[in-house]
Design an enzyme around this catalytic site. Structure first.
Site, PDB file in Angstrom:
ATOM      1  N   CYS A  24       0.824  -1.218   0.000  1.00 24.66           N
ATOM      2  CA  CYS A  24       0.000   0.000   0.000  1.00 24.66           C
ATOM      3  C   CYS A  24       0.853   1.262   0.000  1.00 24.66           C
ATOM      4  O   CYS A  24       1.692   1.473   0.880  1.00 24.66           O
ATOM      5  CB  CYS A  24      -0.925  -0.010   1.220  1.00 24.66           C
ATOM      6  SG  CYS A  24      -1.913   1.494   1.365  1.00 24.66           S
ATOM      7  N   ARG A  77      -0.068   4.594   3.043  1.00 22.52           N
ATOM      8  CA  ARG A  77       0.015   4.310   4.473  1.00 22.52           C
ATOM      9  C   ARG A  77       0.303   5.501   5.373  1.00 22.52           C
ATOM     10  O   ARG A  77       0.296   5.349   6.603  1.00 22.52           O
ATOM     11  CB  ARG A  77       1.070   3.213   4.719  1.00 22.52           C
ATOM     12  CG  ARG A  77       0.581   1.845   4.328  1.00 22.52           C
ATOM     13  CD  ARG A  77       1.667   0.810   4.536  1.00 22.52           C
ATOM     14  NE  ARG A  77       2.602   0.748   3.420  1.00 22.52           N
ATOM     15  CZ  ARG A  77       3.816   0.203   3.491  1.00 22.52           C
ATOM     16  NH1 ARG A  77       4.245  -0.301   4.628  1.00 22.52           N
ATOM     17  NH2 ARG A  77       4.598   0.151   2.416  1.00 22.52           N
ATOM     18  N   TRP A 101      -9.146   5.623   0.012  1.00 20.27           N
ATOM     19  CA  TRP A 101      -9.718   6.171  -1.213  1.00 20.27           C
ATOM     20  C   TRP A 101      -8.857   5.686  -2.359  1.00 20.27           C
ATOM     21  O   TRP A 101      -7.769   5.132  -2.157  1.00 20.27           O
ATOM     22  CB  TRP A 101      -9.768   7.693  -1.166  1.00 20.27           C
ATOM     23  CG  TRP A 101      -8.483   8.319  -0.707  1.00 20.27           C
ATOM     24  CD1 TRP A 101      -7.345   8.498  -1.445  1.00 20.27           C
ATOM     25  CD2 TRP A 101      -8.185   8.808   0.613  1.00 20.27           C
ATOM     26  NE1 TRP A 101      -6.365   9.070  -0.673  1.00 20.27           N
ATOM     27  CE2 TRP A 101      -6.843   9.274   0.604  1.00 20.27           C
ATOM     28  CE3 TRP A 101      -8.929   8.896   1.806  1.00 20.27           C
ATOM     29  CZ2 TRP A 101      -6.229   9.815   1.729  1.00 20.27           C
ATOM     30  CZ3 TRP A 101      -8.303   9.446   2.920  1.00 20.27           C
ATOM     31  CH2 TRP A 101      -6.979   9.905   2.873  1.00 20.27           C
ATOM     32  N   GLU A 116      -5.387   3.099 -10.257  1.00 20.38           N
ATOM     33  CA  GLU A 116      -6.041   1.804 -10.007  1.00 20.38           C
ATOM     34  C   GLU A 116      -7.212   1.625 -10.970  1.00 20.38           C
ATOM     35  O   GLU A 116      -7.485   0.529 -11.451  1.00 20.38           O
ATOM     36  CB  GLU A 116      -6.554   1.732  -8.568  1.00 20.38           C
ATOM     37  CG  GLU A 116      -5.475   1.810  -7.515  1.00 20.38           C
ATOM     38  CD  GLU A 116      -6.052   1.637  -6.120  1.00 20.38           C
ATOM     39  OE1 GLU A 116      -6.374   2.656  -5.480  1.00 20.38           O
ATOM     40  OE2 GLU A 116      -6.203   0.479  -5.690  1.00 20.38           O
TER      41      GLU A 116
HETATM   42  N1  ARG Z   1      -7.005  -1.930  -6.828  1.00 22.84           N
HETATM   43  C1  ARG Z   1      -8.330  -2.150  -6.310  1.00 22.84           C
HETATM   44  C2  ARG Z   1      -9.365  -1.600  -7.278  1.00 22.84           C
HETATM   45  O1  ARG Z   1      -9.012  -1.030  -8.270  1.00 22.84           O
HETATM   46  C3  ARG Z   1      -8.526  -1.506  -4.946  1.00 22.84           C
HETATM   47  C4  ARG Z   1      -7.531  -1.904  -3.876  1.00 22.84           C
HETATM   48  C5  ARG Z   1      -7.510  -0.977  -2.688  1.00 22.84           C
HETATM   49  N2  ARG Z   1      -7.208   0.371  -3.108  1.00 22.84           N
HETATM   50  C6  ARG Z   1      -7.170   1.454  -2.292  1.00 22.84           C
HETATM   51  N3  ARG Z   1      -6.936   2.602  -2.810  1.00 22.84           N
HETATM   52  N4  ARG Z   1      -7.387   1.331  -0.993  1.00 22.84           N
HETATM   53  O2  ARG Z   1     -10.545  -1.678  -7.068  1.00 22.84           O
END
Ligand code: ARG
Length: 357
Positions: free
Chosen positions: A67, A70, A233, A238
């Protein structure tokens, strides 16, 4: 020594380690630790207090090597829901989690912890889109095909849009899992548009605001909480560089390139890279415009640097999984790319566990 004794020993050892960490970080006296350990020896079982569990969940985030976010580990909101026993109660607690974490877009990092060795949530995330195999190809998120089939076997019926939110699937003990629909008004979503390529809106893309991972277990003091959904968030990539762009996910780069008028015949035009950047920009700007928390990868990397400094200041070395920490877009523009980081696994932590289906 029987296998059971060995397990008990390992658990006790982890409980002692955890309580020692708790004592040190909260500057409690040695007396406190001795008394607490006596208590555990008497009952033969470590049951964390809500305060201990809260610290454990936060430390588990701090130790999550994959992560990048953090820096904010200590601001995690912890809901202790270990007392809940029925599927309905758990469903309600999950809706409460979604609502509290969503906070009209000002997302709050949150975890809800349920009874160990009893509750399982079958969803990968509390909010996620279904995926269907049809004769015309896959509709929705290919990653969700298996769970979507199970939901349909349980009696759920999806609308078959590319963005159907899956129901929550909750299992207690060896009982049949039960599914519950999430009311639409509880799911904050952002429609994706581009500040200059207006045609991008015609793709009718959207994504949900809050990623709430629900398939990992929280390990604290030798206890494993199989149901402990948590969220932060999003970092824009991602969604923009993985969920939308991966060939085995929504695979949208060709469609974006076409809208941008790029020549997709030659790799040398860098059409994939150019489409990727604009798609990521669209995600960030759309979230921003709608007032939904999101972070770009440059800012996230800067925040991670602050986390590393903060850890050093506390006489801890920040650990991390380099391959996960570098962002999938322009990784070498961040400091993370240019230095090694030790992937040492400390507890408390969050771990993968066997899928229940
Ligand atoms: N990578 C995942 C997604 O695209 C989420 C994982 C957690 N991500 C976060 N920013 N807490 O759905």
């Amino acid at each position: 020594m029987t296998q059971f004794d060995e397990l008990k020993n390992k658990q006790q050892k982890e409980a002692i380690e955890f309580l020692t960490l708790y004592k040190n970080e909260n500057a409690l006296p040695q007396n406190w630790l001795n008394d607490r350990l006596d208590e555990i020896k008497k009952t033969g079982e470590f049951i964390p207090t809500t305060e201990e569990l809260t610290f454990g969940a936060k430390a588990a985030w701090r130790n999550s090597n994959r992560c990048i976010g953090r820096l904010f580990w200590n601001s995690l909101q912890v809901f202790d829901e270990r007392q809940l026993n029925t599927e309905e109660e758990i469903y309600k607690a999950l809706l409460r989690h979604i609502e509290y974490a969503t906070n009209d877009g000002k997302i709050r990092p949150t975890i809800t912890v349920f009874k160990p060795n009893s509750v399982r949530i079958w969803n990968y995330q509390l909010i996620r889109y279904a995926g269907y195999e049809t004769e015309q190809g896959i509709i929705g998120d290919p990653d969700s095909i298996k769970l979507t089939k199970i939901c349909e076997q349980l009696g759920w019926k999806g609308e078959r849009t590319p963005f159907d939110v899956l129901p929550l699937v909750i299992q207690i003990g060896e009982r049949q899992p039960v599914f519950f629909e999430i009311p639409k008004e509880n799911v904050l979503e952002v429609s994706i548009r581009h500040p200059r390529y207006e045609e991008l809106s015609k793709l009718n893309l959207k994504w949900y605001g809050v990623p709430i991972v629900s398939n990992m277990k929280l390990s604290v003091g030798g206890i494993e909480f199989q149901a402990a959904p948590f969220n932060g968030w999003y970092m824009g990539t991602e969604i923009g560089a993985r969920n939308f762009a991966d060939v085995n996910r929504y695979n949208l780069l060709p469609a974006v390139a076409e809208i941008m008028g790029l020549d997709t015949k030659s790799n040398m035009t860098l059409w994939k890279d150019r489409a990727l950047v604009e798609l990521n920009l669209a995600v960030l700007q759309s979230f921003k415009e709608d007032g939904v928390s999101i972070v770009d990868h440059h800012t996230a990397a800067q925040q991670f640097k602050l986390f590393e400094q903060q850890e050093e200041g506390a006489n801890r070395q920040a650990t991390g999984n380099w391959a996960w920490l570098i962002p999938p877009v322009s990784p070498a523009t961040t400091h993370i790319f240019h230095k090694p980081i030790e992937n040492l696994i400390k507890k408390p932590n969050y771990f993968y566990q066997k899928t229940p289906f």
